[in-house]
Design a protein around this motif. Structure first.
Motif, PDB file in Angstrom:
ATOM      1  N   ARG A 179       9.111 -17.133   4.971  1.00  0.00           N
ATOM      2  CA  ARG A 179       9.899 -16.091   4.457  1.00  0.00           C
ATOM      3  C   ARG A 179       9.313 -14.951   3.831  1.00  0.00           C
ATOM      4  NH1 ARG A 179      15.058 -18.042   4.382  1.00  0.00           N
ATOM      5  NH2 ARG A 179      15.479 -16.876   2.590  1.00  0.00           N
ATOM      6  N   ARG A 180       7.899 -14.916   3.750  1.00  0.00           N
ATOM      7  CA  ARG A 180       7.242 -14.036   2.703  1.00  0.00           C
ATOM      8  C   ARG A 180       6.620 -12.761   3.606  1.00  0.00           C
ATOM      9  NH1 ARG A 180       1.659 -14.157  -0.545  1.00  0.00           N
ATOM     10  NH2 ARG A 180       2.044 -12.009  -1.499  1.00  0.00           N
ATOM     11  N   VAL A 181       7.141 -11.642   3.576  1.00  0.00           N
ATOM     12  CA  VAL A 181       6.897 -10.435   4.223  1.00  0.00           C
ATOM     13  C   VAL A 181       6.130  -9.428   3.635  1.00  0.00           C
ATOM     14  CG1 VAL A 181       7.399  -8.896   5.990  1.00  0.00           C
ATOM     15  CG2 VAL A 181       8.728 -10.967   5.809  1.00  0.00           C
ATOM     16  N   THR A 182       4.917  -9.008   4.017  1.00  0.00           N
ATOM     17  CA  THR A 182       4.309  -7.740   3.276  1.00  0.00           C
ATOM     18  C   THR A 182       4.293  -6.563   4.155  1.00  0.00           C
ATOM     19  OG1 THR A 182       2.052  -8.748   3.376  1.00  0.00           O
ATOM     20  CG2 THR A 182       3.362  -9.339   1.500  1.00  0.00           C
ATOM     21  N   ALA A 183       4.036  -5.324   3.680  1.00  0.00           N
ATOM     22  CA  ALA A 183       3.463  -4.393   4.517  1.00  0.00           C
ATOM     23  C   ALA A 183       2.743  -3.201   3.814  1.00  0.00           C
ATOM     24  CB  ALA A 183       4.856  -3.543   5.038  1.00  0.00           C
ATOM     25  N   VAL A 184       1.823  -2.803   4.311  1.00  0.00           N
ATOM     26  CA  VAL A 184       0.921  -1.435   3.535  1.00  0.00           C
ATOM     27  C   VAL A 184       1.288  -0.452   4.346  1.00  0.00           C
ATOM     28  CG1 VAL A 184      -1.370  -0.955   3.055  1.00  0.00           C
ATOM     29  CG2 VAL A 184      -0.782  -3.204   2.939  1.00  0.00           C
ATOM     30  N   THR A 185       1.502   0.567   3.674  1.00  0.00           N
ATOM     31  CA  THR A 185       1.905   1.924   4.540  1.00  0.00           C
ATOM     32  C   THR A 185       1.733   2.944   3.712  1.00  0.00           C
ATOM     33  OG1 THR A 185       3.704   2.912   5.675  1.00  0.00           O
ATOM     34  CG2 THR A 185       4.482   1.478   4.089  1.00  0.00           C
ATOM     35  N   SER A 186       1.882   4.505   4.108  1.00  0.00           N
ATOM     36  CA  SER A 186       1.870   5.459   3.356  1.00  0.00           C
ATOM     37  C   SER A 186       3.416   6.038   3.344  1.00  0.00           C
ATOM     38  CB  SER A 186       1.064   6.538   3.827  1.00  0.00           C
ATOM     39  OG  SER A 186       1.300   6.921   5.185  1.00  0.00           O
ATOM     40  N   ALA A 187       4.231   5.531   3.771  1.00  0.00           N
ATOM     41  CA  ALA A 187       5.637   5.769   3.948  1.00  0.00           C
ATOM     42  C   ALA A 187       6.433   5.264   2.811  1.00  0.00           C
ATOM     43  CB  ALA A 187       6.317   5.091   5.348  1.00  0.00           C
ATOM     44  N   GLU A 188       7.201   6.300   2.214  1.00  0.00           N
ATOM     45  CA  GLU A 188       8.046   5.971   0.942  1.00  0.00           C
ATOM     46  C   GLU A 188       9.525   6.375   1.093  1.00  0.00           C
ATOM     47  OE1 GLU A 188       7.976   7.788  -3.527  1.00  0.00           O
ATOM     48  OE2 GLU A 188       7.075   8.849  -2.042  1.00  0.00           O
ATOM     49  N   LEU A 189      10.317   5.438   0.882  1.00  0.00           N
ATOM     50  CA  LEU A 189      11.623   5.605   0.823  1.00  0.00           C
ATOM     51  C   LEU A 189      11.893   6.506  -0.317  1.00  0.00           C
ATOM     52  CD1 LEU A 189      13.302   2.545   2.086  1.00  0.00           C
ATOM     53  CD2 LEU A 189      13.764   4.653   3.022  1.00  0.00           C
ATOM     54  N   SER A 190      12.957   7.387  -0.395  1.00  0.00           N
ATOM     55  CA  SER A 190      13.352   8.083  -1.564  1.00  0.00           C
ATOM     56  C   SER A 190      14.618   8.895  -1.311  1.00  0.00           C
ATOM     57  CB  SER A 190      12.232   9.349  -1.733  1.00  0.00           C
ATOM     58  OG  SER A 190      12.851  10.049  -3.006  1.00  0.00           O
ATOM     59  N   GLY A 191      15.644   8.436  -2.111  1.00  0.00           N
ATOM     60  CA  GLY A 191      16.876   9.065  -1.705  1.00  0.00           C
ATOM     61  C   GLY A 191      17.503   8.707  -0.215  1.00  0.00           C
ATOM     62  N   GLY A 192      17.194   7.554   0.296  1.00  0.00           N
ATOM     63  CA  GLY A 192      17.551   7.071   1.477  1.00  0.00           C
ATOM     64  C   GLY A 192      16.921   7.857   2.701  1.00  0.00           C
ATOM     65  N   ARG A 193      15.997   8.921   2.206  1.00  0.00           N
ATOM     66  CA  ARG A 193      15.133   9.475   3.372  1.00  0.00           C
ATOM     67  C   ARG A 193      13.711   8.892   3.372  1.00  0.00           C
ATOM     68  NH1 ARG A 193      16.978  15.670   2.420  1.00  0.00           N
ATOM     69  NH2 ARG A 193      16.053  16.131   4.186  1.00  0.00           N
ATOM     70  N   LEU A 194      12.925   9.215   4.315  1.00  0.00           N
ATOM     71  CA  LEU A 194      11.479   8.702   4.466  1.00  0.00           C
ATOM     72  C   LEU A 194      10.661   9.667   4.512  1.00  0.00           C
ATOM     73  CD1 LEU A 194      10.375   5.695   4.960  1.00  0.00           C
ATOM     74  CD2 LEU A 194      10.332   6.264   7.559  1.00  0.00           C
ATOM     75  N   PHE A 195       9.273   9.428   3.522  1.00  0.00           N
ATOM     76  CA  PHE A 195       8.438  10.543   3.556  1.00  0.00           C
ATOM     77  C   PHE A 195       7.234  10.061   3.664  1.00  0.00           C
ATOM     78  CE2 PHE A 195      12.011  11.872   1.173  1.00  0.00           C
ATOM     79  CZ  PHE A 195      12.152  13.288   1.612  1.00  0.00           C
ATOM     80  N   ASN A 196       6.125  10.862   4.090  1.00  0.00           N
ATOM     81  CA  ASN A 196       4.655  10.479   4.143  1.00  0.00           C
ATOM     82  C   ASN A 196       4.073  10.725   3.021  1.00  0.00           C
ATOM     83  OD1 ASN A 196       2.525   9.161   5.812  1.00  0.00           O
ATOM     84  ND2 ASN A 196       1.779  11.326   6.224  1.00  0.00           N
ATOM     85  N   ASN A 197       3.608   9.769   2.326  1.00  0.00           N
ATOM     86  CA  ASN A 197       3.016  10.066   1.038  1.00  0.00           C
ATOM     87  C   ASN A 197       1.370   9.892   1.154  1.00  0.00           C
ATOM     88  OD1 ASN A 197       2.131   9.447  -1.782  1.00  0.00           O
ATOM     89  ND2 ASN A 197       4.080   9.562  -2.305  1.00  0.00           N
ATOM     90  N   LEU A 198       0.594  10.643   0.335  1.00  0.00           N
ATOM     91  CA  LEU A 198      -0.656  10.362   0.457  1.00  0.00           C
ATOM     92  C   LEU A 198      -1.521   9.146  -0.371  1.00  0.00           C
ATOM     93  CD1 LEU A 198      -1.949  13.930  -0.089  1.00  0.00           C
ATOM     94  CD2 LEU A 198      -1.838  12.902   2.310  1.00  0.00           C
ATOM     95  N   ARG A 199      -0.519   8.459  -0.974  1.00  0.00           N
ATOM     96  CA  ARG A 199      -0.628   7.241  -1.650  1.00  0.00           C
ATOM     97  C   ARG A 199      -0.244   5.932  -0.866  1.00  0.00           C
ATOM     98  NH1 ARG A 199       1.189   3.737  -5.326  1.00  0.00           N
ATOM     99  NH2 ARG A 199       3.272   4.787  -5.646  1.00  0.00           N
ATOM    100  N   VAL A 200      -1.318   5.389  -0.473  1.00  0.00           N
ATOM    101  CA  VAL A 200      -1.073   3.940   0.328  1.00  0.00           C
ATOM    102  C   VAL A 200      -0.394   3.128  -0.637  1.00  0.00           C
ATOM    103  CG1 VAL A 200      -1.757   2.131   1.744  1.00  0.00           C
ATOM    104  CG2 VAL A 200      -2.821   4.477   2.113  1.00  0.00           C
ATOM    105  N   ARG A 201       0.670   2.314  -0.114  1.00  0.00           N
ATOM    106  CA  ARG A 201       1.284   1.377  -1.053  1.00  0.00           C
ATOM    107  C   ARG A 201       1.623   0.064  -0.523  1.00  0.00           C
ATOM    108  NH1 ARG A 201       5.500   4.977  -3.321  1.00  0.00           N
ATOM    109  NH2 ARG A 201       3.896   6.459  -2.638  1.00  0.00           N
ATOM    110  N   ARG A 202       1.910  -0.792  -1.269  1.00  0.00           N
ATOM    111  CA  ARG A 202       2.225  -2.378  -0.454  1.00  0.00           C
ATOM    112  C   ARG A 202       3.694  -2.615  -0.948  1.00  0.00           C
ATOM    113  NH1 ARG A 202      -0.792  -7.390  -0.095  1.00  0.00           N
ATOM    114  NH2 ARG A 202       0.719  -9.325  -0.271  1.00  0.00           N
ATOM    115  N   TYR A 203       4.507  -3.066  -0.083  1.00  0.00           N
ATOM    116  CA  TYR A 203       5.705  -3.350  -0.235  1.00  0.00           C
ATOM    117  C   TYR A 203       5.916  -5.112  -0.109  1.00  0.00           C
ATOM    118  CZ  TYR A 203       7.073   1.299  -0.084  1.00  0.00           C
ATOM    119  OH  TYR A 203       7.460   2.698  -0.085  1.00  0.00           O
ATOM    120  N   ASP A 204       6.585  -5.559  -0.918  1.00  0.00           N
ATOM    121  CA  ASP A 204       6.628  -6.993  -0.627  1.00  0.00           C
ATOM    122  C   ASP A 204       8.036  -7.494  -0.360  1.00  0.00           C
ATOM    123  OD1 ASP A 204       3.774  -7.954  -1.299  1.00  0.00           O
ATOM    124  OD2 ASP A 204       4.061  -7.150  -3.221  1.00  0.00           O
TER     125      ASP A 204
END
Length: 354
Positions: A179-204
């Motif tokens: 049931r555990r899912v993780t993702a590493v990406t430079s994509a960022e959700l903001s205000g219901g829209r998707l942006f490419n960010n220069l900072r790689v982040r981890r979503y759990d």
């Protein structure tokens, strides 16, 4: 010899190519801006050698591509917004068709540019030619179908890539364990829209990961099995190899502490000699031979940027992507020439041969 470039005048690649042309003692190439090609149909004419450069990194051109491809005519997207990739690709096809119809001698085949840009098509072509690539999942259309396809294949880790795009925009390195899912990406959700960010982040959190995938899916997805990359000095790495006139020449090592190795994401250039020594001469030569085989798949293209991965242990390698506009390697010289100088030398050889 008349040379022209179709590209965005502010693009660094255009300036570097023009400088290389002039260093070779040739007249400066005429630049045909993408905005003029898309808006007015202005293209190089017969008898001109034409280099086609990327239409990216220009908001106005991006909006024109999407509109020409049947997407929203609402003007430029916000800076870094990931939107309308399929429409932009369709617009690129139209724009390239206009350039081709102009009758110039094209140094980059429009059909091959499109084939490299469409990741599923490129993967299928390389697979058919026997070039080593990570295996791909069946087509998926949303997060639910992605998880189902991963379960059927028995793949707990995958790379989810937009079908059209570059610079790791929208790419997710996704891992699922129960049931555990993780993702590493430079994509960022903001205000219901998707942006490419220069900072790689981890979503759990699975809900936000699912939301990102579902926002990307309408423009098409390409999903590959996770390829465990070789590492040096606690950084995983891959290579950008620029093949010019069929010959692998300029190489940059991209080293990262995350699965995303793109240099614009803050990653480091590695030591080519150290990687070559770690791989061993036989494995290195095999990898360069593979890059040459990739170029054979695109015989109408003067150059291509090949992203090549060594597997952990260095015994195997695979091609991650092929980039039609992947030749910007500042400061990397071979025989005293950068990538653009080497291309101009190849162009002069071609002209002498004819």
């Amino acid at each position: 010899m008349r040379l022209a470039v179709v590209g965005n005048p502010e693009n660094r690649r255009v300036a570097l190519f023009a400088a290389a042309v002039q260093r070779a003692g040739l007249p400066a190439p005429e630049v045909f801006p993408w905005r003029d090609v898309l808006r007015d149909g202005r293209v190089p004419g017969p008898g001109t050698l034409v280099r086609i450069d990327s239409p990216g990194e220009n908001a106005e051109v991006g909006a024109l591509l999407r509109e020409l491809g049947g997407g929203r005519p609402a003007g430029p997207a916000e800076h870094g917004e990931i939107v309308g990739a399929a429409a932009a690709f369709a617009g690129l096809r139209v724009g390239l068709g206009r350039v081709e119809a102009g009758g110039g001698v094209l140094l980059n085949s429009p059909a091959e540019i499109l084939a490299m840009t469409a990741k599923p098509r490129c993967h299928a072509l390389l697979t058919a030619r026997g070039v080593p690539v990570p295996p791909a999942l069946e087509p998926v259309h949303d997060y639910a179908s992605l998880r189902s396809a991963m379960a059927r294949a028995g793949w707990p880790r995958v790379f989810v890539k937009p079908a059209y795009g570059s610079s790791a925009s929208g790419v997710l390195a996704l891992a699922a364990a129960g049931r555990r899912v993780t993702a590493v990406t430079s994509a960022e959700l903001s205000g219901g829209r998707l942006f490419n960010n220069l900072r790689v982040r981890r979503y759990d959190g699975e809900p936000v990961i699912a939301s990102i995938v579902d926002r990307l899916a309408p423009d098409g997805l390409h999903v590959e099995r996770w390829f465990p990359k070789a590492a040096l000095d606690d950084r995983v790495l891959d290579l950008r190899v620029v093949v010019i006139a069929g010959r692998p020449r300029h190489v940059v090592v991209r080293a990262s502490r995350s699965p995303m190795t793109n240099l614009h994401l803050g990653n480091a250039r590695g030591d080519v000699a150290a990687v070559r020594a770690a791989a061993g001469e036989r494995a290195w030569e095999a990898a360069m031979h593979t890059c040459a085989r990739v170029a054979e798949c695109f015989p109408g293209s003067l150059q291509a940027g090949v992203d090549l991965m060594f597997r952990a242990g260095w015994r195997e390698h695979a091609v991650a992507e092929v980039n039609a506009f992947g030749d910007l390697l500042p400061g990397v010289l071979v025989d005293g020439l950068d990538t653009y100088g080497a291309q101009v030398a190849a162009i002069k050889e071609m002209a002498c041969a004819t």
